[in-house]
Scaffold this motif. Sequence first.
Motif, PDB file in Angstrom:
ATOM      1  N   GLY A  79       0.829  -1.200   0.000  1.00 23.75           N
ATOM      2  CA  GLY A  79       0.000   0.000   0.000  1.00 23.75           C
ATOM      3  C   GLY A  79       0.856   1.239   0.000  1.00 23.75           C
ATOM      4  N   LYS A  80       0.222   2.434  -0.008  1.00 28.16           N
ATOM      5  CA  LYS A  80       0.956   3.689  -0.097  1.00 28.16           C
ATOM      6  C   LYS A  80       1.712   4.019   1.180  1.00 28.16           C
ATOM      7  N   ILE A  81       1.356   3.364   2.285  1.00 27.26           N
ATOM      8  CA  ILE A  81       2.078   3.615   3.527  1.00 27.26           C
ATOM      9  C   ILE A  81       3.249   2.650   3.697  1.00 27.26           C
ATOM     10  N   ASP A  82       3.384   1.725   2.758  1.00 29.40           N
ATOM     11  CA  ASP A  82       4.477   0.761   2.800  1.00 29.40           C
ATOM     12  C   ASP A  82       5.813   1.490   2.584  1.00 29.40           C
ATOM     13  N   ASN A  83       6.854   1.095   3.321  1.00 28.98           N
ATOM     14  CA  ASN A  83       8.164   1.731   3.186  1.00 28.98           C
ATOM     15  C   ASN A  83       8.714   1.613   1.772  1.00 28.98           C
ATOM     16  N   ARG A  84       8.451   0.455   1.142  1.00 24.04           N
ATOM     17  CA  ARG A  84       8.937   0.270  -0.221  1.00 24.04           C
ATOM     18  C   ARG A  84       8.264   1.242  -1.181  1.00 24.04           C
ATOM     19  N   TYR A  85       6.986   1.499  -0.970  1.00 26.01           N
ATOM     20  CA  TYR A  85       6.265   2.458  -1.825  1.00 26.01           C
ATOM     21  C   TYR A  85       6.847   3.865  -1.650  1.00 26.01           C
ATOM     22  N   GLN A  86       7.088   4.285  -0.395  1.00 27.01           N
ATOM     23  CA  GLN A  86       7.638   5.606  -0.118  1.00 27.01           C
ATOM     24  C   GLN A  86       9.035   5.762  -0.738  1.00 27.01           C
ATOM     25  N   TYR A  87       9.850   4.705  -0.625  1.00 26.84           N
ATOM     26  CA  TYR A  87      11.194   4.751  -1.192  1.00 26.84           C
ATOM     27  C   TYR A  87      11.150   4.907  -2.708  1.00 26.84           C
ATOM     28  N   LEU A  88      10.322   4.103  -3.372  1.00 24.44           N
ATOM     29  CA  LEU A  88      10.222   4.169  -4.834  1.00 24.44           C
ATOM     30  C   LEU A  88       9.701   5.528  -5.288  1.00 24.44           C
ATOM     31  N   GLN A  89       8.743   6.057  -4.560  1.00 28.04           N
ATOM     32  CA  GLN A  89       8.184   7.363  -4.920  1.00 28.04           C
ATOM     33  C   GLN A  89       9.252   8.454  -4.837  1.00 28.04           C
ATOM     34  N   ASN A  90      10.024   8.455  -3.748  1.00 32.64           N
ATOM     35  CA  ASN A  90      11.089   9.447  -3.597  1.00 32.64           C
ATOM     36  C   ASN A  90      12.179   9.266  -4.646  1.00 32.64           C
ATOM     37  N   LEU A  91      12.489   8.000  -4.974  1.00 31.48           N
ATOM     38  CA  LEU A  91      13.493   7.731  -6.000  1.00 31.48           C
ATOM     39  C   LEU A  91      13.053   8.279  -7.346  1.00 31.48           C
ATOM     40  N   ILE A  92      11.796   8.062  -7.689  1.00 29.36           N
ATOM     41  CA  ILE A  92      11.271   8.557  -8.972  1.00 29.36           C
ATOM     42  C   ILE A  92      11.320  10.080  -9.008  1.00 29.36           C
ATOM     43  N   ARG A  93      10.966  10.724  -7.908  1.00 34.72           N
ATOM     44  CA  ARG A  93      10.996  12.186  -7.869  1.00 34.72           C
ATOM     45  C   ARG A  93      12.414  12.718  -8.053  1.00 34.72           C
ATOM     46  N   ARG A  94      13.387  12.060  -7.406  1.00 35.22           N
ATOM     47  CA  ARG A  94      14.776  12.498  -7.544  1.00 35.22           C
ATOM     48  C   ARG A  94      15.268  12.333  -8.976  1.00 35.22           C
ATOM     49  N   VAL A  95      14.890  11.235  -9.602  1.00 33.04           N
ATOM     50  CA  VAL A  95      15.307  10.987 -10.990  1.00 33.04           C
ATOM     51  C   VAL A  95      14.668  12.022 -11.918  1.00 33.04           C
ATOM     52  N   GLU A  96      13.383  12.315 -11.714  1.00 38.74           N
ATOM     53  CA  GLU A  96      12.697  13.312 -12.546  1.00 38.74           C
ATOM     54  C   GLU A  96      13.365  14.680 -12.405  1.00 38.74           C
ATOM     55  N   LEU A  97      13.682  15.070 -11.145  1.00 36.41           N
ATOM     56  CA  LEU A  97      14.331  16.350 -10.911  1.00 36.41           C
ATOM     57  C   LEU A  97      15.701  16.391 -11.566  1.00 36.41           C
TER      58      LEU A  97
END
Length: 593
Positions: free
Chosen positions: A35-53
């Motif tokens: 789910g969205k509160i899962d640590n793996r979900y949070q990590y992937l989301q932050n990784l994608i944002r860093r790559v986009e930036l």
Amino acid sequence: MLERYGLRVPEASTRFGDDYITVQEDHFSVSRPSGKIDNRYQYLQNLIRRVELQVELERKSPLMVPEVTVGVDGLLTEILGKRIRDHKFMGFFGMGGVGKTTLAKLIFNKIFAKFEFSCFIEEIKEISGTKDEVKKKVWEKMLRRGVPVHSAGGSSGAGEWYQVRGSSLFVVFDDVQDTHHVKLLQEIAHDNGMRESRFIVTGRDKNRLRDCGHNIHIHLLDKLEDEDAYKLFLSYAFPGQQEPLGSLRSVVKQVVDGCEGLPLSLEVLGSYLRDNEDIEHWKEILVALRECNEIADLDEKVWAKLQLSYNRLPSNEVKYMFLDIASFFVFREVPFAGNDAISAWTSIYGGGHSRLRILEDRALVRIIGKGSKGDDIIVFYMHEHLRNIGQRIAKSEGRSFNLSRARTLSTSDSDPRAEVYNQYPYDDQVIFQGDQELGKIVAHRVSISRTSMQVYGQTCAFCIMREVWSKLTAIRYLDLSVHISDCCQDCRKRGCPLPNTLVLFHLNLNKIGNFVISGEVRRDFPDDTTRTKTGTLVLTGCTSLVKLDLIKCVNVDLGGLNKLRHFRSLQITGCGAVHNWPASSRDLTCYFR
């Protein structure tokens, strides 16, 4: 991905005896977060944002470089590969106009996005003051993930440098000439302490760059090879063509040889001769180049070649605009933007944009911030050599007064001050000159303080202004700061007329008391303010005035502005009561802060 986090599964663990264990799920389902509160979900989301930036920043080029660069691809590849990996400090040295700043900008544009903090300080020699003052000014240029630190919500100042500790940092000091700036860069690097951080310095003195430390890699930038110089010149003189017409080939090659491989000379002369097929004109330039090459001093030789383009500008108006930019409008401290300069030239010469385009086409000036809507803030950029030429010509023609200004820089932790003197044709503190002839000053920064009162033997700022302004018979652009509040009884009665040649006027009054801008001296302010010592500046004689900036004026009367037909822009910052606004029917832009 699993190996990175220490979750590697041995291959044999999937067998039990001779049987294999099968899983009724595909790889995607097994790896999907719950789910969205899962640590793996949070990590992937932050990784994608860093790559986009990262991708977005890499597409940007925060620093403007020449449209055409030749002969640097191999060097750029080498630096961005092995050199930048192996050396924390890098230095580029060589004679003026050889391309040190351009190379440093190309490197900065390529890799700044890889660092959390980055800044490029062009002509660091122009930043003066104590160590903390210089450090504060450098911080104000800092980017964090491509965004200026002050725009990102961070405050600016020497005390804010703690934010870069332990973060990747990329700093470039361009045109280093002073030991104090080298020591400051060393301190920034030491306090940052991160191995991934990188620092670049450019300058003409190899020994000055060596002061950065024994581990710095220093590279000499030499003149372009003949083939590269020819390609660069053609890109400006004959854009879109591989070769000039047959009758011009020999003389073109001689002109290129006369530029002696200096990119700046090739760009400026190539732009001047663009699409010109008159062989006699080319031969005239060739003769002039040969005369320049007889000059022994290298800097003088470069300046003489660049001045060929200035000497052949089509009109005095265009020349005066070049001198104004070189001597006033390119300095960081000047309160007027390029837009203000264009408005002023339109009023003075009847046209600013078309003449400015000539300077841009000749590669004498670069314009930053041009927009399709025409509402962008325009900033002028000029190479140091071109700026020096403009200042020297302005001085020789009597359009300015050359004044030595003392600057202080910290030399050690105990902060003893060493004075460093720099020359500027359009300088501040003109009032310190007493009875000396000032010449045809076109632009000036004037500061009136207690010290200047002692020099003039006066106790009133307005008395000093009357004495100074009577000598400024050609002043157009004036930046005036008054740091005292005394005003004599005589000035309260008759006021002080402004120079009638003013076009741009920036006025900063630090709590001077009631202050009047009017066509006559007013005595009818409300709240019985006439008991306060009051000074009056009379504007009605300034028929060419285009813009007026007022800062910290306690009591202002704008009645005189209605009589100025060229007046278009009014900016008011931190002022008190304002009376008699200009008529609403006027085409007037007003800013309030």
